[in-house]
Design a protein around this motif. Structure first.
Motif, PDB file in Angstrom:
ATOM      1  N   MET A   1      38.509  91.056  18.933  1.00 34.62           N
ATOM      2  CA  MET A   1      37.197  91.900  18.536  1.00 34.62           C
ATOM      3  C   MET A   1      35.832  91.418  19.084  1.00 34.62           C
ATOM      4  SD  MET A   1      36.827  94.167  16.193  1.00 34.62           S
ATOM      5  CE  MET A   1      35.465  95.304  16.679  1.00 34.62           C
ATOM      6  N   VAL A   2      35.129  92.324  19.781  1.00 34.19           N
ATOM      7  CA  VAL A   2      33.677  92.162  20.031  1.00 34.19           C
ATOM      8  C   VAL A   2      32.882  92.961  19.293  1.00 34.19           C
ATOM      9  CG1 VAL A   2      32.253  92.510  21.968  1.00 34.19           C
ATOM     10  CG2 VAL A   2      34.611  91.553  22.353  1.00 34.19           C
ATOM     11  N   LEU A   3      31.918  92.281  18.709  1.00 32.13           N
ATOM     12  CA  LEU A   3      30.753  92.917  18.194  1.00 32.13           C
ATOM     13  C   LEU A   3      29.377  92.766  18.863  1.00 32.13           C
ATOM     14  CD1 LEU A   3      31.509  91.499  14.279  1.00 32.13           C
ATOM     15  CD2 LEU A   3      32.126  93.708  15.361  1.00 32.13           C
ATOM     16  N   ASP A   4      28.773  93.634  19.204  1.00 35.87           N
ATOM     17  CA  ASP A   4      27.492  93.840  19.805  1.00 35.87           C
ATOM     18  C   ASP A   4      26.208  94.094  19.015  1.00 35.87           C
ATOM     19  OD1 ASP A   4      25.869  94.069  22.119  1.00 35.87           O
ATOM     20  OD2 ASP A   4      26.107  96.229  21.886  1.00 35.87           O
ATOM     21  N   PRO A   5      25.446  93.068  18.818  1.00 33.25           N
ATOM     22  CA  PRO A   5      24.260  93.255  18.137  1.00 33.25           C
ATOM     23  C   PRO A   5      23.299  93.938  19.099  1.00 33.25           C
ATOM     24  CG  PRO A   5      24.771  90.727  18.231  1.00 33.25           C
ATOM     25  CD  PRO A   5      25.895  91.552  19.031  1.00 33.25           C
ATOM     26  N   GLY A   6      22.858  95.042  19.018  1.00 36.21           N
ATOM     27  CA  GLY A   6      22.069  95.743  19.947  1.00 36.21           C
ATOM     28  C   GLY A   6      20.876  94.964  19.999  1.00 36.21           C
ATOM     29  N   HIS A   7      20.204  95.068  21.492  1.00 36.75           N
ATOM     30  CA  HIS A   7      18.902  94.844  21.743  1.00 36.75           C
ATOM     31  C   HIS A   7      18.945  93.230  21.729  1.00 36.75           C
ATOM     32  CE1 HIS A   7      17.914  98.858  21.521  1.00 36.75           C
ATOM     33  NE2 HIS A   7      18.333  99.001  20.456  1.00 36.75           N
ATOM     34  N   GLN A  35      31.491  86.724  10.492  1.00 39.50           N
ATOM     35  CA  GLN A  35      31.801  85.859   9.459  1.00 39.50           C
ATOM     36  C   GLN A  35      32.928  86.523   8.641  1.00 39.50           C
ATOM     37  OE1 GLN A  35      29.017  85.321   5.900  1.00 39.50           O
ATOM     38  NE2 GLN A  35      28.764  83.411   6.865  1.00 39.50           N
ATOM     39  N   LYS A  36      32.580  87.672   8.197  1.00 40.87           N
ATOM     40  CA  LYS A  36      33.968  88.119   7.180  1.00 40.87           C
ATOM     41  C   LYS A  36      35.022  88.407   7.964  1.00 40.87           C
ATOM     42  CE  LYS A  36      30.724  90.856   3.903  1.00 40.87           C
ATOM     43  NZ  LYS A  36      31.324  90.575   2.905  1.00 40.87           N
ATOM     44  N   LEU A  37      35.166  88.619   9.069  1.00 39.16           N
ATOM     45  CA  LEU A  37      36.349  89.048   9.962  1.00 39.16           C
ATOM     46  C   LEU A  37      36.961  87.658  10.280  1.00 39.16           C
ATOM     47  CD1 LEU A  37      35.264  91.761  12.483  1.00 39.16           C
ATOM     48  CD2 LEU A  37      37.013  92.022  10.900  1.00 39.16           C
ATOM     49  N   ARG A  38      36.328  86.792  10.404  1.00 38.74           N
ATOM     50  CA  ARG A  38      36.848  85.496  10.872  1.00 38.74           C
ATOM     51  C   ARG A  38      37.658  84.653   9.665  1.00 38.74           C
ATOM     52  NH1 ARG A  38      31.828  83.929  14.212  1.00 38.74           N
ATOM     53  NH2 ARG A  38      32.429  84.746  16.264  1.00 38.74           N
ATOM     54  N   LYS A  43      39.999  86.830  15.507  1.00 44.24           N
ATOM     55  CA  LYS A  43      39.192  86.193  16.743  1.00 44.24           C
ATOM     56  C   LYS A  43      38.126  87.252  17.035  1.00 44.24           C
ATOM     57  CE  LYS A  43      39.268  84.393  21.189  1.00 44.24           C
ATOM     58  NZ  LYS A  43      39.702  84.517  22.641  1.00 44.24           N
ATOM     59  N   VAL A  44      36.842  86.710  16.947  1.00 44.93           N
ATOM     60  CA  VAL A  44      35.616  87.518  16.984  1.00 44.93           C
ATOM     61  C   VAL A  44      34.537  86.989  17.866  1.00 44.93           C
ATOM     62  CG1 VAL A  44      33.498  88.786  16.062  1.00 44.93           C
ATOM     63  CG2 VAL A  44      35.877  88.301  14.556  1.00 44.93           C
ATOM     64  N   VAL A  45      34.193  87.886  18.983  1.00 43.43           N
ATOM     65  CA  VAL A  45      33.230  87.079  20.271  1.00 43.43           C
ATOM     66  C   VAL A  45      31.967  88.307  19.826  1.00 43.43           C
ATOM     67  CG1 VAL A  45      32.710  87.043  22.569  1.00 43.43           C
ATOM     68  CG2 VAL A  45      35.106  86.557  21.669  1.00 43.43           C
ATOM     69  N   GLN A  65      36.742  92.067  29.648  1.00 44.94           N
ATOM     70  CA  GLN A  65      37.374  91.073  30.314  1.00 44.94           C
ATOM     71  C   GLN A  65      38.336  90.343  29.405  1.00 44.94           C
ATOM     72  OE1 GLN A  65      33.803  89.097  31.431  1.00 44.94           O
ATOM     73  NE2 GLN A  65      34.046  89.627  33.924  1.00 44.94           N
ATOM     74  N   LEU A  66      38.046  90.443  27.993  1.00 43.65           N
ATOM     75  CA  LEU A  66      38.766  89.612  26.777  1.00 43.65           C
ATOM     76  C   LEU A  66      39.881  90.538  26.583  1.00 43.65           C
ATOM     77  CD1 LEU A  66      35.701  88.326  24.636  1.00 43.65           C
ATOM     78  CD2 LEU A  66      37.267  86.954  26.321  1.00 43.65           C
ATOM     79  N   LYS A  67      39.831  91.943  27.066  1.00 34.03           N
ATOM     80  CA  LYS A  67      40.809  92.755  26.346  1.00 34.03           C
ATOM     81  C   LYS A  67      40.907  92.833  24.889  1.00 34.03           C
ATOM     82  CE  LYS A  67      44.130  92.335  30.534  1.00 34.03           C
ATOM     83  NZ  LYS A  67      43.196  92.824  31.347  1.00 34.03           N
ATOM     84  N   ALA A  68      39.636  92.969  24.340  1.00 34.46           N
ATOM     85  CA  ALA A  68      39.177  92.924  23.209  1.00 34.46           C
ATOM     86  C   ALA A  68      40.318  94.273  22.401  1.00 34.46           C
ATOM     87  CB  ALA A  68      37.943  93.308  22.834  1.00 34.46           C
ATOM     88  N   ASP A  69      40.664  93.963  21.081  1.00 32.45           N
ATOM     89  CA  ASP A  69      41.072  95.105  20.325  1.00 32.45           C
ATOM     90  C   ASP A  69      40.277  96.178  20.137  1.00 32.45           C
ATOM     91  OD1 ASP A  69      43.855  93.742  20.163  1.00 32.45           O
ATOM     92  OD2 ASP A  69      42.992  92.718  18.523  1.00 32.45           O
ATOM     93  N   ALA A  70      38.970  95.724  20.060  1.00 36.77           N
ATOM     94  CA  ALA A  70      38.025  96.937  19.795  1.00 36.77           C
ATOM     95  C   ALA A  70      36.670  96.513  19.857  1.00 36.77           C
ATOM     96  CB  ALA A  70      37.808  97.429  18.510  1.00 36.77           C
ATOM     97  N   PHE A  71      35.669  97.219  19.910  1.00 33.84           N
ATOM     98  CA  PHE A  71      34.413  96.971  20.360  1.00 33.84           C
ATOM     99  C   PHE A  71      33.281  97.763  19.465  1.00 33.84           C
ATOM    100  CE2 PHE A  71      30.422  97.901  22.587  1.00 33.84           C
ATOM    101  CZ  PHE A  71      29.848  96.833  23.009  1.00 33.84           C
TER     102      PHE A  71
END
Length: 175
Positions: A1-7, A35-38, A43-45, A65-71
């Protein structure tokens, strides 16, 4: 899972009527969601973990690159005129890959105290260049006093994170 805090860094994002930066709140929401997902063993990036600049090209590249399940890219909207708009919107780019993901997350956000503006097509680089299921969330209008009161509230940010996590659980249970 990749989370993207904008800006981040030199890119402040939208600015509230009181001079607060979007980048500050996107990072808080993304960290709380991570934090909640972990806690659930996911696994969160994060594309950034502090106030620094990450290029638009690099953000989807991380997920690919990580072949994340979602973004998920977190943002707070801004309208041309202060106090002109309210609510949150879920954006997707590729109908085939992203629509079910967008609908599932958006449905869970119905519990939030701002109007749900639904899902919409968005031609954003972080979505367009993403090979993974990807959405961009605009979680309120930072330059609308009523919305910003929510955005700066820890309770609202916790509600966002909780509902995103529930939506992710539903999405992965279905797929």
């Amino acid at each position: 899972m990749v989370l993207d805090p904008g800006h981040g860094g030199s890119d402040s994002g939208a600015i509230s009527g009181t001079g607060q930066f979007e980048k500050t709140y996107t990072l808080k929401v993304a960290k709380l969601t991570a934090q909640k997902l972990r806690r659930l063993g996911t696994k969160v990036v994060l594309t950034r973990t502090s106030d620094h600049f990450v290029s638009l090209a690099k953000r989807p590249q991380i997920a690919n690159q990580l072949k994340a399940d979602a973004f998920i890219s977190f943002h707070f909207d801004s309208s041309g005129e202060q106090n002109d708009a309210s609510g949150f919107t879920t954006y997707y780019y590729q109908r085939q890959k992203d629509t079910t993901f967008a609908k599932t997350i958006n449905r869970n956000l119905d519990r939030l105290p701002l109007p749900n503006k639904g899902i919409r097509y968005g031609n954003f680089q972080v979505l367009r260049d993403n090979q993974r299921p990807a959405i961009l969330l605009e979680m309120g209008y930072i330059n609308t006093t009523k919305d910003f009161k929510r955005i700066k509230s820890a309770k609202y940010r916790d509600q966002i994170a909780t509902q995103v996590v529930k939506g992710l659980q539903q999405y992965f249970d279905q797929n």
